[in-house]
Motif scaffolding. Structure first.
Motif, PDB file in Angstrom:
ATOM      1  N   GLN A 272      30.046  -0.305  -2.296  1.00 42.28           N
ATOM      2  CA  GLN A 272      30.080  -1.672  -2.817  1.00 42.28           C
ATOM      3  C   GLN A 272      30.654  -2.635  -1.784  1.00 42.28           C
ATOM      4  O   GLN A 272      30.110  -3.724  -1.550  1.00 42.28           O
ATOM      5  CB  GLN A 272      30.910  -1.726  -4.100  1.00 42.28           C
ATOM      6  CG  GLN A 272      30.289  -1.049  -5.297  1.00 42.28           C
ATOM      7  CD  GLN A 272      31.145  -1.230  -6.539  1.00 42.28           C
ATOM      8  OE1 GLN A 272      31.376  -2.359  -6.974  1.00 42.28           O
ATOM      9  NE2 GLN A 272      31.628  -0.124  -7.100  1.00 42.28           N
ATOM     10  N   ILE A 273      31.754  -2.249  -1.168  1.00 39.23           N
ATOM     11  CA  ILE A 273      32.404  -3.118  -0.175  1.00 39.23           C
ATOM     12  C   ILE A 273      31.496  -3.307   1.030  1.00 39.23           C
ATOM     13  O   ILE A 273      31.276  -4.430   1.500  1.00 39.23           O
ATOM     14  CB  ILE A 273      33.762  -2.532   0.242  1.00 39.23           C
ATOM     15  CG1 ILE A 273      34.735  -2.591  -0.934  1.00 39.23           C
ATOM     16  CG2 ILE A 273      34.337  -3.301   1.438  1.00 39.23           C
ATOM     17  CD1 ILE A 273      36.041  -1.858  -0.680  1.00 39.23           C
ATOM     18  N   ALA A 274      30.937  -2.199   1.538  1.00 42.38           N
ATOM     19  CA  ALA A 274      30.088  -2.283   2.735  1.00 42.38           C
ATOM     20  C   ALA A 274      28.866  -3.150   2.486  1.00 42.38           C
ATOM     21  O   ALA A 274      28.437  -3.922   3.353  1.00 42.38           O
ATOM     22  CB  ALA A 274      29.671  -0.876   3.165  1.00 42.38           C
ATOM     23  N   GLU A 275      28.302  -3.055   1.286  1.00 42.22           N
ATOM     24  CA  GLU A 275      27.096  -3.824   0.960  1.00 42.22           C
ATOM     25  C   GLU A 275      27.381  -5.330   0.963  1.00 42.22           C
ATOM     26  O   GLU A 275      26.621  -6.122   1.536  1.00 42.22           O
ATOM     27  CB  GLU A 275      26.591  -3.387  -0.423  1.00 42.22           C
ATOM     28  CG  GLU A 275      25.261  -4.018  -0.824  1.00 42.22           C
ATOM     29  CD  GLU A 275      24.800  -3.506  -2.174  1.00 42.22           C
ATOM     30  OE1 GLU A 275      23.581  -3.312  -2.331  1.00 42.22           O
ATOM     31  OE2 GLU A 275      25.648  -3.307  -3.075  1.00 42.22           O
ATOM     32  N   VAL A 276      28.493  -5.717   0.345  1.00 41.14           N
ATOM     33  CA  VAL A 276      28.822  -7.140   0.275  1.00 41.14           C
ATOM     34  C   VAL A 276      29.238  -7.671   1.643  1.00 41.14           C
ATOM     35  O   VAL A 276      28.835  -8.777   2.040  1.00 41.14           O
ATOM     36  CB  VAL A 276      29.931  -7.383  -0.770  1.00 41.14           C
ATOM     37  CG1 VAL A 276      30.370  -8.846  -0.734  1.00 41.14           C
ATOM     38  CG2 VAL A 276      29.434  -7.018  -2.157  1.00 41.14           C
ATOM     39  N   ILE A 277      30.030  -6.906   2.374  1.00 40.68           N
ATOM     40  CA  ILE A 277      30.463  -7.339   3.708  1.00 40.68           C
ATOM     41  C   ILE A 277      29.256  -7.549   4.622  1.00 40.68           C
ATOM     42  O   ILE A 277      29.230  -8.464   5.456  1.00 40.68           O
ATOM     43  CB  ILE A 277      31.447  -6.320   4.319  1.00 40.68           C
ATOM     44  CG1 ILE A 277      32.759  -6.307   3.531  1.00 40.68           C
ATOM     45  CG2 ILE A 277      31.725  -6.645   5.786  1.00 40.68           C
ATOM     46  CD1 ILE A 277      33.510  -7.613   3.532  1.00 40.68           C
ATOM     47  N   ALA A 278      28.232  -6.719   4.468  1.00 42.87           N
ATOM     48  CA  ALA A 278      27.011  -6.897   5.269  1.00 42.87           C
ATOM     49  C   ALA A 278      26.359  -8.241   4.967  1.00 42.87           C
ATOM     50  O   ALA A 278      25.863  -8.925   5.871  1.00 42.87           O
ATOM     51  CB  ALA A 278      26.035  -5.755   4.992  1.00 42.87           C
ATOM     52  N   HIS A 279      26.363  -8.640   3.697  1.00 46.48           N
ATOM     53  CA  HIS A 279      25.802  -9.951   3.334  1.00 46.48           C
ATOM     54  C   HIS A 279      26.626 -11.077   3.964  1.00 46.48           C
ATOM     55  O   HIS A 279      26.071 -12.063   4.465  1.00 46.48           O
ATOM     56  CB  HIS A 279      25.785 -10.118   1.816  1.00 46.48           C
ATOM     57  CG  HIS A 279      24.712  -9.331   1.129  1.00 46.48           C
ATOM     58  ND1 HIS A 279      23.378  -9.426   1.463  1.00 46.48           N
ATOM     59  CD2 HIS A 279      24.784  -8.424   0.112  1.00 46.48           C
ATOM     60  CE1 HIS A 279      22.665  -8.630   0.691  1.00 46.48           C
ATOM     61  NE2 HIS A 279      23.494  -8.005  -0.146  1.00 46.48           N
ATOM     62  N   PHE A 280      27.945 -10.951   3.946  1.00 49.35           N
ATOM     63  CA  PHE A 280      28.792 -11.972   4.563  1.00 49.35           C
ATOM     64  C   PHE A 280      28.524 -12.051   6.067  1.00 49.35           C
ATOM     65  O   PHE A 280      28.507 -13.134   6.649  1.00 49.35           O
ATOM     66  CB  PHE A 280      30.269 -11.664   4.319  1.00 49.35           C
ATOM     67  CG  PHE A 280      30.701 -11.839   2.890  1.00 49.35           C
ATOM     68  CD1 PHE A 280      30.110 -12.799   2.078  1.00 49.35           C
ATOM     69  CD2 PHE A 280      31.700 -11.044   2.347  1.00 49.35           C
ATOM     70  CE1 PHE A 280      30.504 -12.969   0.762  1.00 49.35           C
ATOM     71  CE2 PHE A 280      32.106 -11.203   1.032  1.00 49.35           C
ATOM     72  CZ  PHE A 280      31.501 -12.161   0.233  1.00 49.35           C
ATOM     73  N   HIS A 281      28.321 -10.904   6.670  1.00 51.02           N
ATOM     74  CA  HIS A 281      28.017 -10.883   8.107  1.00 51.02           C
ATOM     75  C   HIS A 281      26.687 -11.590   8.374  1.00 51.02           C
ATOM     76  O   HIS A 281      26.582 -12.377   9.328  1.00 51.02           O
ATOM     77  CB  HIS A 281      27.963  -9.439   8.600  1.00 51.02           C
ATOM     78  CG  HIS A 281      27.605  -9.299  10.039  1.00 51.02           C
ATOM     79  ND1 HIS A 281      28.481  -9.579  11.067  1.00 51.02           N
ATOM     80  CD2 HIS A 281      26.447  -8.943  10.638  1.00 51.02           C
ATOM     81  CE1 HIS A 281      27.885  -9.389  12.233  1.00 51.02           C
ATOM     82  NE2 HIS A 281      26.661  -8.999  12.006  1.00 51.02           N
ATOM     83  N   ASP A 282      25.703 -11.357   7.531  1.00 53.78           N
ATOM     84  CA  ASP A 282      24.397 -12.002   7.708  1.00 53.78           C
ATOM     85  C   ASP A 282      24.504 -13.514   7.540  1.00 53.78           C
ATOM     86  O   ASP A 282      23.681 -14.266   8.083  1.00 53.78           O
ATOM     87  CB  ASP A 282      23.387 -11.450   6.696  1.00 53.78           C
ATOM     88  CG  ASP A 282      22.989 -10.006   6.995  1.00 53.78           C
ATOM     89  OD1 ASP A 282      23.212  -9.578   8.151  1.00 53.78           O
ATOM     90  OD2 ASP A 282      22.486  -9.329   6.096  1.00 53.78           O
ATOM     91  N   ALA A 283      25.508 -13.974   6.764  1.00 56.85           N
ATOM     92  CA  ALA A 283      25.713 -15.419   6.571  1.00 56.85           C
ATOM     93  C   ALA A 283      26.548 -16.036   7.697  1.00 56.85           C
ATOM     94  O   ALA A 283      26.911 -17.205   7.617  1.00 56.85           O
ATOM     95  CB  ALA A 283      26.393 -15.660   5.222  1.00 56.85           C
ATOM     96  N   HIS A 284      26.871 -15.215   8.718  1.00 56.48           N
ATOM     97  CA  HIS A 284      27.532 -15.701   9.941  1.00 56.48           C
ATOM     98  C   HIS A 284      29.004 -16.075   9.741  1.00 56.48           C
ATOM     99  O   HIS A 284      29.509 -16.940  10.439  1.00 56.48           O
ATOM    100  CB  HIS A 284      26.760 -16.867  10.574  1.00 56.48           C
ATOM    101  CG  HIS A 284      25.335 -16.551  10.863  1.00 56.48           C
ATOM    102  ND1 HIS A 284      24.378 -17.512  11.056  1.00 56.48           N
ATOM    103  CD2 HIS A 284      24.670 -15.348  10.984  1.00 56.48           C
ATOM    104  CE1 HIS A 284      23.213 -16.943  11.290  1.00 56.48           C
ATOM    105  NE2 HIS A 284      23.360 -15.642  11.236  1.00 56.48           N
ATOM    106  N   PHE A 285      29.661 -15.433   8.776  1.00 55.54           N
ATOM    107  CA  PHE A 285      31.124 -15.588   8.733  1.00 55.54           C
ATOM    108  C   PHE A 285      31.715 -14.855   9.922  1.00 55.54           C
ATOM    109  O   PHE A 285      31.194 -13.818  10.351  1.00 55.54           O
ATOM    110  CB  PHE A 285      31.673 -14.981   7.426  1.00 55.54           C
ATOM    111  CG  PHE A 285      31.513 -15.891   6.249  1.00 55.54           C
ATOM    112  CD1 PHE A 285      32.373 -16.967   6.063  1.00 55.54           C
ATOM    113  CD2 PHE A 285      30.501 -15.696   5.329  1.00 55.54           C
ATOM    114  CE1 PHE A 285      32.227 -17.821   4.989  1.00 55.54           C
ATOM    115  CE2 PHE A 285      30.343 -16.538   4.250  1.00 55.54           C
ATOM    116  CZ  PHE A 285      31.220 -17.606   4.067  1.00 55.54           C
TER     117      PHE A 285
END
Length: 285
Positions: A272-285
């Motif tokens: 769950q954590i890895a999946e959401v963090i990947a989305h944040f990374h894709d949003a360029h945080f």
């Protein structure tokens, strides 16, 4: 008729007292290719055009006043990172130096700005406006402009700036209804992206380089991700780090949760954590 003539004389008389101040910002192609510098130069040109009576140009060499921007080599030393025994997120050096000379042949007054990073050049430009020319950036929607008809900076100007803190900015506690809560979370709210960019521009003008806010569980995550990406991309083009405040599983104040428990989901906490963090990374945080 006498009143009309008198009014014309008054207008012409006052007009004769105003002296136009033509200023050019000179920036090399290498520096201008960097979005942080390009955005700062365009913004400063627009601000000077309001506060100074005269033509404000870019790379026009024969003006009475020249703001000469120069990138200089970095020393490679980060004083903020020294002595830390953990991985440290370094940011570009935000310091700058202004010096002044008068061109003997033409009499042109040249204010030279030197910095080792795009952030430093942007900081130096805004510092000149605030510390020498009387601009004040009080709020994203409230700027105090001077009325300059005679250039107030002398040929003896020498000043510099060194950040006291490496990261400078604000946490927007959007768990409460602050003025940007909706704009940050809902791309469909009126002028959402424009309002956030207005705030980021205000941060850059005040030589800040960081902002952070709470993500709420009420957000439409799929619609929000492109919105967050656009916000982050613009922030990076202004030299601003973006950060998001999230919880593992806080149940108060609509906090975004990284993990959910059964029966909501049976996925592992790690997944769950890895999946959401990947989305944040894709949003360029």
């Amino acid at each position: 008729m006498k009143r009309i003539v008198g009014a014309l004389i008054l207008v012409l008389g006052w007009g004769g007292m105003v002296q136009a101040v033509d200023v050019s910002i000179r920036v090399g192609p290498g520096e201008y290719m960097q979005p942080i510098v390009r955005n700062a130069v365009a913004d400063v040109q627009a601000l000077l055009s309001i506060g100074v009576s005269g033509n404000i140009s870019i790379n026009k060499g024969n003006t009475p006043i020249l703001l000469d921007l120069r990138m200089v080599p970095s020393s490679g030393i980060n004083l903020f990172a020294e002595g830390r025994d953990y991985p440290y997120l370094k940011v570009p050096d935000g310091s700058y130096v202004w010096t002044t000379r008068r061109q003997p042949r033409t009499g042109q007054l040249i204010h030279r700005l030197e910095a080792s990073s795009a952030n430093g050049l942007a900081n130096g430009l805004y510092a000149l406006l605030q510390e020498q020319l009387g601009f004040f950036f009080l709020h994203p929607r409230e700027t105090v402009f001077p009325c300059i008809d005679t250039w107030p900076i002398s040929e003896t100007l020498q000043f510099s700036g060194v950040p006291r803190f490496d990261k400078r900015g604000f946490h927007l506690h959007t768990m409460h209804p602050t003025e940007l809560t909706e704009a940050l979370h809902d791309p469909d709210s009126p002028q959402a992206l424009d309002r956030v960019q207005e705030y980021i521009r205000w941060l850059a003008r005040n030589q800040q380089n960081f902002f952070d806010y709470n993500l709420l569980s009420t957000v439409n995550f799929e619609k929000w991700l492109p919105h967050a990406t656009a916000i982050n991309d613009y922030a990076h083009e202004r030299g601003i780090l973006t950060s998001i405040d999230i919880s593992l599983h806080m149940v108060q104040q609509n906090a975004w949760k990284l993990i959910h428990f059964p029966p909501t989901t049976f996925k592992s906490y790690y997944y769950q954590i890895a999946e959401v963090i990947a989305h944040f990374h894709d949003a360029h945080f």
